[in-house]
Design an enzyme around this catalytic site. Structure first.
Site, PDB file in Angstrom:
ATOM      1  N   GLU A   1       6.131   0.534  -2.328  1.00 49.20           N
ATOM      2  CA  GLU A   1       6.793   1.282  -3.407  1.00 49.20           C
ATOM      3  C   GLU A   1       6.303   2.719  -3.394  1.00 49.20           C
ATOM      4  O   GLU A   1       5.093   2.955  -3.351  1.00 49.20           O
ATOM      5  CB  GLU A   1       6.443   0.704  -4.792  1.00 49.20           C
ATOM      6  CG  GLU A   1       7.052  -0.623  -5.115  1.00 49.20           C
ATOM      7  CD  GLU A   1       6.721  -1.058  -6.550  1.00 49.20           C
ATOM      8  OE1 GLU A   1       6.351  -0.202  -7.372  1.00 49.20           O
ATOM      9  OE2 GLU A   1       6.826  -2.260  -6.817  1.00 49.20           O
TER      10      GLU A   1
ATOM     11  N   GLU B   1       2.115  -6.053  -7.170  1.00 48.31           N
ATOM     12  CA  GLU B   1       0.983  -5.277  -7.725  1.00 48.31           C
ATOM     13  C   GLU B   1      -0.046  -6.212  -8.350  1.00 48.31           C
ATOM     14  O   GLU B   1      -0.412  -6.090  -9.520  1.00 48.31           O
ATOM     15  CB  GLU B   1       1.477  -4.219  -8.712  1.00 48.31           C
ATOM     16  CG  GLU B   1       2.326  -3.159  -8.032  1.00 48.31           C
ATOM     17  CD  GLU B   1       2.647  -1.949  -8.914  1.00 48.31           C
ATOM     18  OE1 GLU B   1       2.648  -2.084 -10.155  1.00 48.31           O
ATOM     19  OE2 GLU B   1       2.897  -0.868  -8.350  1.00 48.31           O
TER      20      GLU B   1
END
Ligand code: CA
Length: 642
Positions: A280, A182
């Site tokens: 994810e 991320e």
């Protein structure tokens, strides 16, 4: 008081959520068939915490309740990729783990080895940090603190090479390697794209060298910020980063729609010739918490909820994300920490001891030295135990089978999966009619109204009790229905908050050349709803008007009148609300304006009305200041009768 008063009488609103708990007997799961799902499509599961879980005494069971090896269970349910995060050094000087599985490359080797034994491949998620890296934090490892990107790059390369060689020696089948987690504009302490590129490039070189067949992935979050995604993809292209997969997190609570996700990933795939993947995702199967440590998602938060928090809702989310990615030619979908179940069900104290010793909570107290502001304050257990594919005792939920079932689909009898709450606002002096249907979410995530039977409700008693809020229950489609009932006084003012586009009931008379005088739509300037009555004049001594409404057919009796106003730059003002009966002013109440968002609500009580009277409610506004402005909203006329 709020806008709901005007909605009176059986206004049934569908709230976005609050579904009920599962029925006792879990019915067969519905799974949509995903068309054109390639044989080698990655159906992944992140199980980074599983070794710490096992050390804490956790066992996983199949749907029949038999204790099983987690990897065997995942493989037989269609999972073909295991994801694991890797932190450089998640330990303090005494060797205490930071928690979150305290995952290092050794964790990845063990997890990768066990995955390989069940025929599953590995996705290695390097955070290039000593603990959690996400959009909020991208701290460099302790050992690299203070180094420049140029200095870090060869260290990243060396570290990545060493890690991958360990995996290779253990015979782990590495399918993909992530260069950061991320990395929304930050990575390993770097905050410029030049710096981020240097760190990523170090990792990429090592991957190509050790695992030339493996895919290299970059990973971002917040696909709803489409412009950011396009900008980041463009930066990576500018620096010519050597990578294969543009990966994303996709949590429907915060990350926009699937349509938006498909669009932004398709654009990047086509523009830069990259593969795309959801690295994810997850979804809550219950709003409850299972380990005495609060969860990220529960009832009552502010976030999107496109599926009910049920096992079926979770399965639908996963199937829909898989379908979306298959539709745009994506290479896979990986669910996040789908096996992070509670380490115990007895007490916080018992669990906390395990989280501290084995690192099976999201953070231990030992992480404070590295992450004082978050882990240091809020360390504890698992914040996502309601988003796993296991119940709180580790038994597989029916939704675990979704990875296997999406290929052919699984039909199930159409049934109600969850019910929206009913909201009913009733006039104390009017008819109370209870809703005959409630909005249901069906097991295929479609919606329909289903008949409802409410518990006995004594309407006369409700009316006698005056203004109050109630919660009642009922049954609909085999589920418990909830009715949130408010008894309110009837507001005789029509379009009281200016929300309806028909403003014909309002009369505005300009008495002084007010430059702007109209109904305006601006939520932040409205007391309730999104509209209000607006006035403004740049010129001094120009604002002067009356806004009023005539009302007839009122029952005889005493009445209370309120209206609200905010504004500023009024200079010398003469502002008052008033009530006229048959054209004669019977009461006034002076008020003022001061500054933005400071609402004043003059109230007039005891207005006597006889049958057949015409009542006029209004507000008079005169401001001598240059640039005087204001907003008027929410006119309310209540009967004072019980
Ligand atoms: Ca929890």
């Amino acid at each position: 008081m709020n806008k709901c008063i005007a909605l009176l009488l059986a206004a049934v609103l569908a709230l976005s959520g609050l579904p009920l708990a599962l029925a006792e007997e879990a019915p067969e799961l519905y799974v949509r068939k995903v068309e054109n799902l390639p044989e080698d499509f990655f159906l992944g599961m992140d199980v980074s915490s599983c070794l710490a879980e096992e050390a804490s005494g956790v066992v996983w069971r199949d749907a029949d309740g038999n204790v099983r090896d987690l990897f065997e269970l995942l493989a037989e349910n269609g999972v073909n990729l295991i994801r694991v995060r890797v932190w450089n050094d998640p330990f303090d000087a005494e060797g205490h783990g930071y928690g979150g599985g305290s995952c290092t490359i050794d964790t990845a080797v063990e997890i990768g080895r066990r995955a390989a034994a069940r025929g599953m491949r590995l996705l290695v998620d390097f955070h290039y940090s000593d603990f959690w890296a996400d959009p909020a934090k991208q701290q460099a490892p302790k050992a690299w603190a203070g180094l420049s990107a140029k200095q870090k790059a060869p260290l990243v390369e060396e570290y990545t090479r060493d890690c991958l060689l360990k995996l290779k020696e253990a015979g782990v089948d590495v399918a993909m390697v992530q260069l950061g987690n991320e990395t929304n504009g930050k990575l390993c302490g770097e905050k410029t794209w030049m710096g981020i590129y240097r760190v990523m490039n170090g990792g990429a070189k090592a991957v190509r060298e050790v695992y030339p067949e493996a895919l290299i992935a970059v990973h971002f979050a917040n696909p709803e910020s489409t412009d950011n995604y396009l900008a980041w993809a463009s930066k990576l292209d500018y620096y010519k980063l050597d990578y294969d997969v543009f990966g994303t997190s996709y949590y429907p609570y915060w990350h926009g729609t699937l349509d938006n996700l498909k669009q932004v990933l398709s654009t990047i795939a086509q523009t830069y010739g990259k593969k795309v993947m959801v690295l994810e995702t997850s979804y809550a199967w219950t709003p409850e918490d299972g380990d005495f440590s609060g969860n990220t998602i529960s009832d009552g938060g502010v976030y999107e909820k496109p599926y009910p928090f049920t096992v079926q809702g979770q399965a639908n989310e996963v199937a829909d994300v898989i379908a979306a990615m298959a539709e745009i030619g994506g290479i896979g979908v990986c669910c996040w920490e789908g096996a992070w179940v509670p380490v115990g069900r007895s007490s916080w104290e018992e669990n906390a001891a395990k989280w501290e010793q084995f690192g099976s909570g999201w953070a231990s107290s030992y992480a404070a030295e590295y992450d004082p502001d978050d882990a240091g304050k809020y360390y504890g257990g698992c914040a996502c135990d309601n988003q796993t594919f296991f119940d709180f005792d580790g038994k597989a939920l029916p939704s675990l089978a979704v990875f296997r079932l999406v290929r052919e689909g699984q039909a199930a009898e159409r049934r109600v999966d969850a019910l929206d709450d009913c909201v009913l606002i009733c006039d104390l002096n009017g008819e109370v009619s209870l809703p005959e249907t409630v909005n249901a979410v069906m097991n295929d995530n479609s919606r329909e109204a289903v008949p409802v039977t409410w518990e006995p409700i004594d309407i006369a008693a409700l009316k006698a009790a005056g203004e109050a809020n109630y919660t009642f229950h009922g049954e609909a489609g085999g589920r418990e229905a909830t009715l949130l009932l408010s008894m309110v006084k009837y507001n005789f003012v029509r379009n009281f908050s200016f929300e309806d586009s028909d403003l014909g009931m309002w009369r505005c008379t300009d008495l002084g050349g007010t430059e702007q005088l109209y109904c305006e739509e601006k939520k932040t300037d409205s007391l309730s709803g999104v509209k209000h009555w607006h006035f403004y004049s740049e010129k001094a001594d120009a604002v002067c008007f009356e806004l009023e409404q005539d009302l007839t057919g009122l029952p005889a009796g005493a009445y209370t009148y309120r209206i609200s106003i905010q504004g500023g730059d009024g200079g010398e003002t003469d502002i008052y609300s008033y009530v006229k009966v048959n054209g004669e002013t019977v009461a006034t109440c002076p008020t003022q304006i001061t500054s933005w968002s400071n609402w004043f609500t003059p109230e007039i009580t005891g207005v006597q009305v006889a049958e057949g009277d015409t009542v006029t409610i209004g507000i008079h506004v005169q401001c001598k200041g240059a640039g005087a402005w204001g907003k008027i909203d929410d006119a309310i006329l209540n009967s004072e009768a019980e």
